[in-house]
Scaffold this active site. Sequence first.
Site, PDB file in Angstrom:
ATOM      1  N   ARG A 118      -3.583  -9.992   4.731  1.00  0.00           N
ATOM      2  CA  ARG A 118      -3.947 -10.110   3.311  1.00  0.00           C
ATOM      3  C   ARG A 118      -2.782  -9.574   2.490  1.00  0.00           C
ATOM      4  O   ARG A 118      -2.439  -8.389   2.585  1.00  0.00           O
ATOM      5  CB  ARG A 118      -5.224  -9.318   3.034  1.00  0.00           C
ATOM      6  CG  ARG A 118      -5.753  -9.398   1.609  1.00  0.00           C
ATOM      7  CD  ARG A 118      -7.017  -8.563   1.472  1.00  0.00           C
ATOM      8  NE  ARG A 118      -7.583  -8.637   0.138  1.00  0.00           N
ATOM      9  CZ  ARG A 118      -7.221  -7.861  -0.885  1.00  0.00           C
ATOM     10  NH1 ARG A 118      -6.267  -6.936  -0.702  1.00  0.00           N
ATOM     11  NH2 ARG A 118      -7.789  -7.987  -2.074  1.00  0.00           N
ATOM     12  N   LYS A 155       0.822  -1.208   0.000  1.00  0.00           N
ATOM     13  CA  LYS A 155       0.000   0.000   0.000  1.00  0.00           C
ATOM     14  C   LYS A 155       0.857   1.260   0.000  1.00  0.00           C
ATOM     15  O   LYS A 155       2.036   1.247   0.363  1.00  0.00           O
ATOM     16  CB  LYS A 155      -0.967  -0.029   1.176  1.00  0.00           C
ATOM     17  CG  LYS A 155      -2.071  -1.067   0.954  1.00  0.00           C
ATOM     18  CD  LYS A 155      -3.216  -0.969   1.924  1.00  0.00           C
ATOM     19  CE  LYS A 155      -4.334  -1.924   1.500  1.00  0.00           C
ATOM     20  NZ  LYS A 155      -5.463  -1.917   2.455  1.00  0.00           N
TER      21      LYS A 155
END
Length: 407
Positions: free
Chosen positions: A378, A342
């Site tokens: 995840r 991210k």
Amino acid sequence: MLRARLISRDRPDDLSLALRRLNLPARACQHLSRELGHAHVLITGGRPSYEDELVPGHGTREREQFPAWVSGKSLGREGDSFLSGSRKQFERLITLARKSPRTDALARVLESVLNIQPPRILELGGRSFEWGTRTYVMGVVNVTPDSFSDGGRYLDVDAAVEHGVALAEAGADLLDVGGESTRPGSLPVPADEELERVLHVVEGLRARTSVPLSVDTMKASVAAESLKAGAHLINDVTGFHFDAELPRVVAAAGAACCLMHTQGMPRTMQQTPHYQDVVGEVMDYLEEGMLQATDAGIPRERILLDPGIGFGKTLEHNLFLLRRLEELRGLGQPLLVGTSRKSFLGKLAGGRGPTERLAATLGSVAAMAVMGGADVVRVHDVTEVRDALAVADAIRRARGGGDLYGG
């Protein structure tokens, strides 16, 4: 809403190791665990003080039997308080608070946050997820042309299935199939188009691997067909706040769900996100989603929660949430956290692009595992993450201090 948030607590395992080192009798160890085991708890949404109503008398000796209580200034909202004390002091307060309907809610929230047990085992797709034993890995299978990290790479059904099988063989405990990008600024995809992307991939994976399958969707129609095709879990980035039919679809299928927090929808969520209390507001949002789930008939043991790193949050919001994941454990559910590749990791690593963020991703998942914050991570890079977690989980559970520690 009255809520207790665990700010810090002496780790019971470490305390028991120290007492074992002293070679004390079992009864003495039990006594000291109650006397020495301190916790610090933030109470929000309730009365600023308990002394007048709960403590029998105002002398120093009476007060010392209970946790120290510091009341904050309300600033126009319901009062906040901070409690600090030993396990024995909290037990006394809980027992006393249970005796009155006016203070029973305080007893319940304290009991919940101070006696946190691992959530019940989740049976999913023939596999058991025993929370608290290790950090589980969810592998990402994106079938979108515009995902931030690998958009278009696995858009072809065969390529997506091969990728998912490879992640399973690398050790993924779950696979998460997504047909609609939720990166910041992305536009919504019609349900029929999203379903066309994911359905054949779910069918293909179901035929080739026994790993439980998740589908990342906020739409009831996509979830219904995906569950018929063999998916076991629905991963909703809106936490059941978008499609009112979705909880009923999940319940009817006997499936599990992961409810994520977001502030706004993907197209606009990163336009000046703002919070008064990011942890408290994330908990409020997730609790609302849990209520939707249980009202629809989804058992609590089939609900996972996700704080939504990167969804309507600044860099500092993300970091604070990761640091304070233990507070979210007050909701009593297993936590799934996604930090993989991210943008906030790229910023911290000097501006690296999505495919250059592996080291930063490993740092984030290892930190969460050592702190005991995440039950599932995840990720895109399953092999490397499994290695990092093997080390981090082993460090967290290390007990071999030598002969004086009994092993």
